[in-house]
Write a protein that holds these residues in place. Structure first.
Motif, PDB file in Angstrom:
ATOM      1  N   GLU A 196       0.455   7.377   0.200  1.00  0.00           N
ATOM      2  CA  GLU A 196      -0.745   8.188  -0.053  1.00  0.00           C
ATOM      3  C   GLU A 196      -2.003   7.457   0.417  1.00  0.00           C
ATOM      4  OE1 GLU A 196      -2.889   9.449  -4.063  1.00  0.00           O
ATOM      5  OE2 GLU A 196      -0.953  10.461  -3.814  1.00  0.00           O
ATOM      6  N   ASN A 197      -2.084   6.169   0.110  1.00  0.00           N
ATOM      7  CA  ASN A 197      -3.243   5.377   0.545  1.00  0.00           C
ATOM      8  C   ASN A 197      -3.298   5.271   2.073  1.00  0.00           C
ATOM      9  OD1 ASN A 197      -4.108   4.926  -2.053  1.00  0.00           O
ATOM     10  ND2 ASN A 197      -3.216   2.881  -2.197  1.00  0.00           N
ATOM     11  N   MET A 212       0.845  -1.169   0.000  1.00  0.00           N
ATOM     12  CA  MET A 212       0.000   0.000   0.000  1.00  0.00           C
ATOM     13  C   MET A 212       0.897   1.240   0.000  1.00  0.00           C
ATOM     14  SD  MET A 212      -3.203   0.719   2.543  1.00  0.00           S
ATOM     15  CE  MET A 212      -4.295  -0.554   1.953  1.00  0.00           C
ATOM     16  N   SER A 213       0.537   2.205  -0.787  1.00  0.00           N
ATOM     17  CA  SER A 213       1.365   3.407  -0.903  1.00  0.00           C
ATOM     18  C   SER A 213       1.174   4.316   0.311  1.00  0.00           C
ATOM     19  CB  SER A 213       1.007   4.165  -2.176  1.00  0.00           C
ATOM     20  OG  SER A 213      -0.259   4.784  -2.036  1.00  0.00           O
ATOM     21  N   ILE A 265      -6.298   6.600   4.510  1.00  0.00           N
ATOM     22  CA  ILE A 265      -6.975   5.741   5.489  1.00  0.00           C
ATOM     23  C   ILE A 265      -6.902   6.370   6.883  1.00  0.00           C
ATOM     24  CG2 ILE A 265      -6.811   3.515   6.694  1.00  0.00           C
ATOM     25  CD1 ILE A 265      -5.946   2.318   3.944  1.00  0.00           C
TER      26      ILE A 265
END
Length: 92
Positions: free
Chosen positions: A4-5, A1-2, A9
């Motif tokens: 940014e993600n 998962m980046s 979240i």
């Protein structure tokens, strides 16, 4: 998962926690409002328990109680409290 993600979240989690804190404050204020009877207070107390469990569910990584488990626990606690009240009110 980046990154940014992950940041997105976490931003949603923080927003939800803010909403939970707002709900908690509103329910606590309702608990201090008198004149609506025992049923209303019981519902507010149950709502507070659900709010607390939601907070735990969002912040804990370990297994938590499901809603039915919470309801069962609250019902058992209420039964014990009712039994104690009945025993107190019975003549000796």
């Amino acid at each position: 998962m980046s990154l940014e993600n992950l940041n997105a979240i976490e931003a949603r989690r923080q927003a939800l926690l803010g909403q939970i804190r707002t709900a908690e404050a509103a329910v606590r204020a309702g608990l201090h409002t008198h004149g609506f009877g025992n049923a209303a207070r019981a519902h507010l107390e149950r709502a507070m328990a659900h709010i607390n469990e939601a907070y735990i569910a969002i912040n804990e990584t370990k297994a938590i109680r499901t809603v039915p488990q919470l309801v069962d626990d609250l019902n058992r606690i209420q039964q014990v409290m009712d039994d104690v009240q009945r025993r107190k009110s019975q003549p000796i």
